[in-house]
Design a protein around this motif. Structure first.
Motif, PDB file in Angstrom:
ATOM      1  N   GLY A  86       0.778  -1.226   0.000  1.00  0.00           N
ATOM      2  CA  GLY A  86       0.000   0.000   0.000  1.00  0.00           C
ATOM      3  C   GLY A  86       0.811   1.279   0.000  1.00  0.00           C
ATOM      4  N   VAL A  87       2.126   1.180  -0.001  1.00  0.00           N
ATOM      5  CA  VAL A  87       2.999   2.350  -0.034  1.00  0.00           C
ATOM      6  C   VAL A  87       3.803   2.324  -1.327  1.00  0.00           C
ATOM      7  N   THR A  88       3.882   3.453  -2.011  1.00  0.00           N
ATOM      8  CA  THR A  88       4.627   3.544  -3.258  1.00  0.00           C
ATOM      9  C   THR A  88       5.976   4.207  -3.008  1.00  0.00           C
ATOM     10  N   PHE A  89       7.023   3.564  -3.477  1.00  0.00           N
ATOM     11  CA  PHE A  89       8.366   4.106  -3.347  1.00  0.00           C
ATOM     12  C   PHE A  89       8.908   4.425  -4.734  1.00  0.00           C
ATOM     13  N   PHE A  90       9.815   5.405  -4.774  1.00  0.00           N
ATOM     14  CA  PHE A  90      10.406   5.864  -6.018  1.00  0.00           C
ATOM     15  C   PHE A  90      11.925   5.761  -5.933  1.00  0.00           C
ATOM     16  N   PRO A  91      12.621   5.946  -7.053  1.00  0.00           N
ATOM     17  CA  PRO A  91      14.087   5.815  -7.012  1.00  0.00           C
ATOM     18  C   PRO A  91      14.758   6.663  -5.937  1.00  0.00           C
TER      19      PRO A  91
END
Length: 478
Positions: A86-91
């Motif tokens: 449920g959590v979005t991570f990015f570079p």
């Protein structure tokens, strides 16, 4: 399995001076001999069955689960988005990955210092898949003795059928493993359809094939060879062991001298130890070692030898624990300490890193505001006589829902935004918006002033972003 190289002692005085003895040739590597593991039941095998079921269930199930319409775990490489629970991570969040790797490393060190190679014996993917493949082999070809006879027997219809069924099931499980792994990067529901209608891209076929073959070879054919020759953990584990580390060990003080006897024979009267030299501890070992030879790097701490030996001890009416989890100090009659400086050190670093990662994720703002001032022009005057500066506003939405942001600017008297002040940013979107800000000339007190931009979400008012920029104007009148 001993690694000692036999040495022949030569006495020069006993050899004729004109007779040069030829050096003995010793093979440092022997060809692999297939290990036929005997099935065993017991306390530790039950623990492993639970761990195998949980781990295999999580691996094959989590790829199908969704949360708010998004896969529970999805590494979207083309979009550079990584969705985890449920959590979005990015570079830009990759520093969290470094922290998690450090946690994994120190967690392994901490557990190894306390309990040896329990990771290898109960949760290592190589162990998990190897034991599943061994279970399939047992169900298709029969017990250890039946498998040995089957392999030695000439080819027959029964042998061909059993081997075909076994390898077919192995390949099916390996294919399911490959599809599932790729499914964490390529949505599994789309992947299954695209694979079988030949509409998937080439890389999908390559990686499914690669992990299918790797699983089939590692778990089906190589097995203990991966642990002995390919896994670095077996080589450096010894630096984390000390006399207080609990490991699977044979108690020679109680077991020696070993020898066969009837159940009715009193071992003390016969001058024997409790070990009846049945060899079951060797037959159940997945790496083929004899635990009675002492600690060996090949031991993965699976405790199958403990279950086998305890079963024999129970049948002989002897106390269990001839082979058990124990420490070197305990075997020598010395006191053993569970908590010691090394474990405190590893535990402290582990706790610190876990706390830091939890704090970082808990305080992580699921959006980011960046302001880039137009460097092509310092400033300009508009039709109202006000001084203008141009900016590029960038808002990145890292949450799972779209947000509507209201833009505002502060820092100078009567400062305002001339362009739109409402921005809709979808989930995972990085929105870019040209923006013009102006102020009356009398508000300018310096040629370069600090201003602050704000972006407040109308969807979630608690989500408020701010960042600093500069406003350039003419030299103020004296």
């Amino acid at each position: 399995m001993s690694n000692d190289i036999p040495v022949k002692q030569i006495d020069p005085s006993s050899e004729p001076s004109n007779n040069k003895s030829k050096p003995e040739t010793v093979d440092l590597y022997a060809s692999r001999e297939k290990i036929y593991v005997k099935e065993v039941k017991g306390f530790f095998q039950k623990i492993r069955n639970v761990s195998l079921t949980l781990l295999m269930g999580m691996y094959f199930l989590f790829v199908w689960l969704t949360l708010d319409g998004q896969p529970l775990i999805h590494f979207d490489l083309p979009a550079r988005e990584f969705h985890l629970y449920g959590v979005t991570f990015f570079p830009k969040d990759f520093f969290l990955l470094s922290g998690m790797l450090i946690i994994s490393a120190f967690g392994l060190f901490f557990i190894t210092t306390l309990f040896g190679r329990v990771w290898c014996g109960y949760t290592c993917p190589q162990t998990v898949w190897t034991f599943i493949f061994m279970w399939i082999e047992e169900k298709v070809e029969g017990s250890r003795n039946k498998r040995i006879k089957l392999d030695k027997a000439p080819n027959s219809s029964e042998k061909v059928i059993k081997k075909t069924i076994k390898h077919g099931l192995w390949l099916f499980l390996a294919l399911a493993t490959g599809l599932t792994f790729v499914g964490y990067f390529y949505p599994i529901r789309e992947l299954i359809v695209d694979i079988f209608i030949l509409d998937a891209n080439g890389w999908a076929y390559f990686w499914v094939g690669f992990f299918t073959i790797a699983t089939y070879l590692n778990a089906g054919w190589m097995r203990e060879q991966v642990c002995l020759y390919m896994c670095p953990y077996a080589r450096f584990q010894s630096v984390m062991f000390d006399p207080n580390t609990k490991i699977v060990s044979y108690d020679p003080n109680r077991g020696e001298p070993r020898g066969g006897r009837k159940k009715s024979v009193d071992p003390a009267e016969a001058g024997l130890g409790d070990c009846i030299d049945c060899g079951l501890c060797v037959q159940v070992c997945p790496t083929g070692i004899d635990i009675r030879d002492g600690l060996q790097y090949e031991c993965i701490g699976c405790a199958l030898c403990i279950d086998a030996c305890d079963d024999v001890m129970e049948k002989m009416n002897y106390p269990k624990g001839l082979i058990r989890y124990t420490t070197e100090n305990e075997l020598e009659g010395k006191p053993s300490k569970l908590l010691r400086p090394r474990t405190f050190g590893y535990g402290a670093v582990l706790a610190l890193m876990i706390g830091a990662i939890i704090f970082t994720i808990a305080t992580r703002v699921p959006a980011q505001l960046d302001i880039l001032r137009d460097r092509g022009a310092l400033f300009s005057f508009n039709g109202e006589g006000r001084v203008e500066n141009s900016y590029t506003v960038k808002i990145q939405n890292m949450s799972e829902i779209p947000h509507t942001f209201n833009l505002a600017v502060e820092g100078m008297d009567d400062i305002r935004i001339l362009t739109t002040t409402t921005v809709v940013v979808n989930s995972g979107e990085n929105r870019t918006l040209p923006t013009v800000v102006d102020v009356p000339p009398e508000s300018i007190t310096d040629t370069n002033s600090t201003i602050r931009f704000y972006a407040v979400s109308k969807t979630d008012p608690s989500l408020s972003l701010e960042t600093e920029s500069r406003f350039v104007g003419p030299r103020p009148r004296q």
